[in-house]
Design an enzyme around this catalytic site. Sequence first.
Site, PDB file in Angstrom:
ATOM      1  N   LYS A 177      35.772  32.720  31.436  1.00  0.00           N
ATOM      2  CA  LYS A 177      35.000  33.643  32.265  1.00  0.00           C
ATOM      3  C   LYS A 177      34.128  34.536  31.384  1.00  0.00           C
ATOM      4  CE  LYS A 177      35.929  36.440  36.397  1.00  0.00           C
ATOM      5  NZ  LYS A 177      37.016  37.010  37.233  1.00  0.00           N
ATOM      6  N   CYS A 215      35.052  32.998  40.025  1.00  0.00           N
ATOM      7  CA  CYS A 215      35.004  34.216  40.833  1.00  0.00           C
ATOM      8  C   CYS A 215      33.615  34.859  40.790  1.00  0.00           C
ATOM      9  CB  CYS A 215      36.110  35.175  40.388  1.00  0.00           C
ATOM     10  SG  CYS A 215      36.619  36.364  41.669  1.00  0.00           S
ATOM     11  N   GLU A 259      41.678  30.336  40.565  1.00  0.00           N
ATOM     12  CA  GLU A 259      41.560  31.191  39.377  1.00  0.00           C
ATOM     13  C   GLU A 259      42.937  31.741  39.000  1.00  0.00           C
ATOM     14  OE1 GLU A 259      39.241  35.328  38.019  1.00  0.00           O
ATOM     15  OE2 GLU A 259      39.372  34.783  40.138  1.00  0.00           O
TER      16      GLU A 259
END
Length: 315
Positions: free
Chosen positions: A133, A167, A44
């Site tokens: 995200k 994540c 990430e």
Amino acid sequence: MKNFKVAVVQSSPILFNLGETILKVGDLVGEASTQGAKLILFPEAFIPAYPRGLTFGTIVGSRSKEGRELWLKYWENAIEIPSSEIDVLGNYAKKAGAYLAIGVIEREAKGGTLYCTLLYFGPNGDLLGKHRKLKPTASERIIWGEGDGSTLSTFDTEFGTIGGLICWENYMPLARMAMYRKGVDIYLAPTADHRDTWQATMQHIALEGRCFVLACNQFVTKDQYPKDLPGLHELENQPEVMTRGGSVIISPMGEVMAGPLFGKEGVLYADIDMHEIGKSKMDFDVIGHYARHDVFDLTIHDQPETVSVNKHKEC
């Protein structure tokens, strides 16, 4: 293609430096390709940094001048699509003859908002697509915008369907279910979470989705932050190892195939046999014989967000 090799790259960027980090990516992709990897995953926010420990001068109700200078540094080293940097990354994938997935900070060309994004490149060098995200966590919300359902992306390849979440999106049950519904075989989980508990989550996803899971994190020490970085003094009470890694590769039956790797940079490799997915579906299939579609339903809003204005709407 039922058998192939994957690589998970646990490394650090040249923090807050777009150009130098791009060059480092090239070296690491080359290293993985010499080992025969056909799918290469980076962490990430690898380009240009996951800014752990920094506040960007924010408290409720105000922002500092120093924080805006830090933001500018971060903003200037983010990556736009399209751009020459995207072309370079595509060329790395083409030279390696591999699929490349890499976490970046993406700067929207119009407007300038930053997104935490996972890019996918094909072995022909094309940018296949991206995932933004959906929900930045905690203070990440100060610096990153939110993606929408249009980038809940999976991609069909000659060895199976690849896709994933970033994540703590992996803690969102419905987001995971969206990936399973799209038929993901190779589930990618680039992250900044280096806790021991993250490993249990990765094993759970492999078992739940009956998919291979590639989890990837950075290894970063405090002395790697630029010495002239605005707000660097905020790291005084931070540990010397800012991000300790924890990258891992897991089979559809939840077995650890490589890693977890802690405390150093390195590249994990695993030989993937896609027959293992079929074997694992015998007793559990989250979107098939174990789904109970008569009881549960999932609606995914997968179109880009739009803003409509009705000038004649009455208030």
